[in-house]
Design an enzyme around this catalytic site. Sequence first.
Site, PDB file in Angstrom:
ATOM      1  N   HIS A   1       4.762   5.588  11.607  1.00  0.00           N
ATOM      2  CA  HIS A   1       4.259   5.540  10.061  1.00  0.00           C
ATOM      3  C   HIS A   1       3.223   6.809   9.674  1.00  0.00           C
ATOM      4  CE1 HIS A   1       3.230   4.305   6.172  1.00  0.00           C
ATOM      5  NE2 HIS A   1       2.866   2.707   6.428  1.00  0.00           N
TER       6      HIS A   1
ATOM      7  N   ARG B   1       0.764  -1.285   0.115  1.00  0.00           N
ATOM      8  CA  ARG B   1      -0.040   0.095  -0.025  1.00  0.00           C
ATOM      9  C   ARG B   1       0.939   1.343   0.104  1.00  0.00           C
ATOM     10  NH1 ARG B   1      -2.500  -3.956   1.768  1.00  0.00           N
ATOM     11  NH2 ARG B   1      -0.779  -4.495   2.662  1.00  0.00           N
ATOM     12  N   THR B   2       1.845   1.257   0.956  1.00  0.00           N
ATOM     13  CA  THR B   2       2.379   2.545   0.751  1.00  0.00           C
ATOM     14  C   THR B   2       3.327   2.843  -0.276  1.00  0.00           C
ATOM     15  OG1 THR B   2       2.676   2.099   3.456  1.00  0.00           O
ATOM     16  CG2 THR B   2       3.867   4.037   2.519  1.00  0.00           C
TER      17      THR B   2
ATOM     18  N   ARG C   1      11.363   3.729   3.639  1.00  0.00           N
ATOM     19  CA  ARG C   1      10.844   2.722   4.726  1.00  0.00           C
ATOM     20  C   ARG C   1      12.012   2.022   5.067  1.00  0.00           C
ATOM     21  NH1 ARG C   1       5.558  -1.127   4.685  1.00  0.00           N
ATOM     22  NH2 ARG C   1       4.715   0.719   5.145  1.00  0.00           N
TER      23      ARG C   1
ATOM     24  N   LYS D   1      26.190  -4.138  -1.671  1.00  0.00           N
ATOM     25  CA  LYS D   1      27.768  -4.310  -1.697  1.00  0.00           C
ATOM     26  C   LYS D   1      28.392  -3.636  -0.377  1.00  0.00           C
ATOM     27  CE  LYS D   1      27.588  -3.214  -6.335  1.00  0.00           C
ATOM     28  NZ  LYS D   1      27.615  -1.926  -7.460  1.00  0.00           N
TER      29      LYS D   1
HETATM   30  N1   CP Z   1      -0.262  -0.111   5.750  1.00  0.00           N
HETATM   31  C1   CP Z   1       0.962  -0.219   5.394  1.00  0.00           C
HETATM   32  O1   CP Z   1       1.892   0.248   5.651  1.00  0.00           O
HETATM   33  O2   CP Z   1       0.865  -1.294   4.113  1.00  0.00           O
HETATM   34  P1   CP Z   1       2.004  -1.840   3.466  1.00  0.00           P
HETATM   35  O3   CP Z   1       3.123  -2.251   4.552  1.00  0.00           O
HETATM   36  O4   CP Z   1       1.708  -2.511   2.448  1.00  0.00           O
HETATM   37  O5   CP Z   1       2.719  -0.520   3.047  1.00  0.00           O
END
Ligand code: CP
Length: 316
Positions: A140, A60-61, A111, A90
């Site tokens: 998040h 999603r993100t 992320r 590396k």
């Molecule tokens: N909600 C969320 O962070 O989903 P993903 O890990 O798929 O990005």
Amino acid sequence: MINGKFKGKDILSLDQFTPNDFKILFPLTKKMKNIGFNARPSKLLDGNIVTLIFYEPSSRTFGSFSAAVKQLGGQTVEIQNPQVFSSVAKGECLSDTIRVFEAYCDAIVIRHYETGSAKKAADYASSVPVINAGDGTGEHPTQALLDLYTIHEKFDRLDNLVGVVGGDILNGRTVHSLIRGLCRFKKNTLFLLSPKQLRLPRADFLYFRDKGINLIEIQSEEEIPKIADFWYWTRVQKERFKNLKDYKTVKNRFIVTKKLLEDYGNKEMILMHPLPRIGEIEQEVDSDPRAVYLKSQIRNGMYVRMALLALILGKV
Ligand code: CP
């Protein structure tokens, strides 16, 4: 702090947002819905490139940030699993990687599995804003923005709400950001339902309570108040456990079924989940009109990220 000035700002934590910032972000998100939902052409990010670098898996993100940039006419540099597909394999360190990609783009979305890594990336990237797309068990923020937007869309307010958070409250970074966001508004109460091992750390619990939110830990479904405006269910995060045995003792302890919703939910509430789910909401619940996790909550993720990008890149 953002304090109404989004342009050039790193987005690392919900603590940066004031109630006024939501008054800027949410109306713009609504406009973005018109672009995204109705396939309206937009050139708002024409000429802009955004790097998405994801050290942890994401559907999603990653997908919604990628789509958000393209919806607004921008382009992306996309690196998933840099540990395999970039020079991180590396041995390249985070600071070098970030300094390289900031030379190619106008914003970086990162992320990472380590809490605090997004802040480090923001410190390394001196010329472009960095957006935290999830740092370990930390925060998040863009997930919380879309969650708060979804709540606001339904109830037209972010104060005086009662919510139930179920699942992994210890490791769930989406929950940590959501609580921080709700702390910004008055008279909010959250009932926290989790196995004892997955409770919010004590220090965080006390910190949030000091900020003004009413947090009530509960241990069984029977304690869920019928008056709750929303339930926010989460996955027990297998990847954060040191051994599988510990995970198995707590996984899917609390499962949302049709019967649970019937017994403890009310007609006006919404049922949310940041996803992915792995059994903690039964699929039979998906067709319930209160279940928004595969509907508005998902779509709002792209709209709010479109709005945020337009704001931090100074396009609106
Ligand atoms: N909600 C969320 O962070 O989903 P993903 O890990 O798929 O990005």
